[in-house]
Design an enzyme around this catalytic site. Sequence first.
Site, mmCIF file in Angstrom:
data_model
loop_
_atom_site.group_PDB
_atom_site.id
_atom_site.type_symbol
_atom_site.label_atom_id
_atom_site.label_comp_id
_atom_site.label_asym_id
_atom_site.label_seq_id
_atom_site.Cartn_x
_atom_site.Cartn_y
_atom_site.Cartn_z
ATOM 1 C CG HIS A 400 -0.487 0.130 2.528
ATOM 2 N ND1 HIS A 400 -0.207 1.351 3.090
ATOM 3 C CD2 HIS A 400 -0.210 -0.799 3.480
ATOM 4 C CE1 HIS A 400 0.221 1.178 4.336
ATOM 5 N NE2 HIS A 400 0.236 -0.118 4.596
ATOM 6 C CG ASP A 412 2.729 0.622 7.684
ATOM 7 O OD1 ASP A 412 2.355 -0.067 6.717
ATOM 8 O OD2 ASP A 412 1.968 0.976 8.603
ATOM 9 C CD GLU A 446 -3.331 -1.311 5.153
ATOM 10 O OE1 GLU A 446 -3.533 -2.289 5.895
ATOM 11 O OE2 GLU A 446 -2.748 -0.259 5.544
ATOM 12 C CD GLU A 447 -1.736 2.411 7.441
ATOM 13 O OE1 GLU A 447 -2.379 1.803 8.321
ATOM 14 O OE2 GLU A 447 -0.526 2.233 7.251
ATOM 15 C CG HIS A 560 0.561 2.856 12.248
ATOM 16 N ND1 HIS A 560 -0.643 2.275 12.623
ATOM 17 C CD2 HIS A 560 0.812 2.420 10.986
ATOM 18 C CE1 HIS A 560 -1.097 1.536 11.626
ATOM 19 N NE2 HIS A 560 -0.226 1.604 10.614
#
Length: 591
Positions: A400, A412, A446-447, A560
Amino acid sequence: MSDSATNELLYQAAKRGAEEAKLMVQMEPALAAGENNDASSYNQRVAYLVNEAAITAADKIIQAEKIKQRSASSSKQPEKHTGYLRYTPLGKPAETPSLSKRLVVFFIGLLVLIVTAFMFGFTGCPMLSKEAALASNTRPCTMQVVRELVQGGFNTSNTVAWDRLAEMTDLYGHRMTASAGYDRSAAWVVQIANEQDKGMTAYTEPVWVNEWKRGSESLHLLIPTRPDGLVELQMLGLGDSVSTPSEGIEANVIPVHSFEELSQMGNSTISGNIVLFNFPYTGYGNTAKFRMKGAVEAEKYGARAVLVRTLTPDTSFYSVHTGKTTRASIPAAAISPADANLIERMYERAKAHKSPAHVHPRVKLAMSSQLHENATQSANIIIDLPGAEKPEEIVLLSGHFDSWDVGVGAMDDGAGAFLAWEAARMIASIGAVPRRTIRVVMWNNEETMQRGAKAYFAQHKHEIKHHRFAIESDIGVFEPWGLAVAADKQIVQQLEAYGAHFLKVLGGGNITTGVEDPGEDIAILCDSGVPCAGFLSLNPETNAAPGEPQWENHYFRYHHANSDRIEAIDKHQLRRSAASLAAWAYLIADL
């Protein structure tokens, strides 16, 4: 014996020799076992068998010719030598071979050529071991390409993927869904791919997305004994959370350790207070529920807000990680493990009433976040490497592209998206053309809501049946370990055989069917019957493999968080993982 008769005899003997060599290879026990035989030892053994067959055929030819000659002329003296003089020391003239013997040499060479061509498929490609060829329908040169891709993993001068990721994140920062940083980064990827990656085509497809803006936020813990009477705590509002009133929320904090404990306390204890979910980190899967559902559960009992101990194995004061929460009527924020423990210690001392200084923990929380539904049209990124024989059929590689608004999203999931891109680029860069199209997808959103995956599924509904395999990377890119596969038994067995044979030296050849789900974005494809896999790495701190204790800990130290920077990614690990994924993609595209 006439020359024509001799030629016919030699041809028939060469033909029989080739058939015998083929049979010898097929029946060779060491080869049939298919174990502990790499390609090199296999090829050496085949060469030996071919040579033995050729010599045997030649001996038969010579003996047959001698018998014919003796029967035709029994009065002649026997020859001094019984075979062709293969080697003459320097300084001595070699005896000139007869026509028959020269033909023997010619047909021995022809025999070797026939058998070699048969075994190699007239392609010049390396021969396969039994293990590698298990249930394989691959084209003859597939294995040669795969070996070249694997070797590319050791090319330390190739840092393309890391350099690109570093440049993009340095230029544009984070890629929060609906942000300017996302759109600028997406445009940059498409431009670079189209300008620099020969044989590949990059484009975008529209995705309608929500926009959540963090705004200003703060959290203060009131401690009368401190010089200023309060302490500012590090915090991050959780994604999709509502804001506080403009004046903030000030209330006592009640620590709980589970939803069951929250329920037992009930309204009488919880109502009017702020709930703190403070729990030991025992793995992301075990603790993410507090971030996801904490606000929804706490509002049932009259809580005014929720604080959640951040989901990380790191106990640093400043290790605070954001992430999505289920939107409730009360705000939700994450705090560090150390500050969560501080609040709980204050709570326990206040309950004990041992000193007037031991006051109940009380905080003031202020958040100005905003959520706008379907705020803007953004995009998925697609990069295609067209297939040669079945271009309509697709092997999908993905990660993503969106990130949170802290750090720059290098790990990420910038690394996962660029891993897929680099795998396709490595295939194209060596001039290899897969049988089927290899498609790179960098997913949007995506998140929070997987809007990118849903949009792709809707826009490609007519061709989902042509998706032969889908792979996603979204758990960090470190040293390659292998694939978490969701597919039928036959495909799993094929992948196990390929991984064991081709990827041992590089890594990435392991196959598991139960450790991890393949991926959040490709789940919609998996549920539609597309065989799927998640790309997994080793823990670079402990070398722990997927499924082993604390395997995921390294990834969740940066997940994150503000620390998710390019420094979290090793350029050589990224290259080796890309080479591993490239090998998998090319093999699967030829299944």
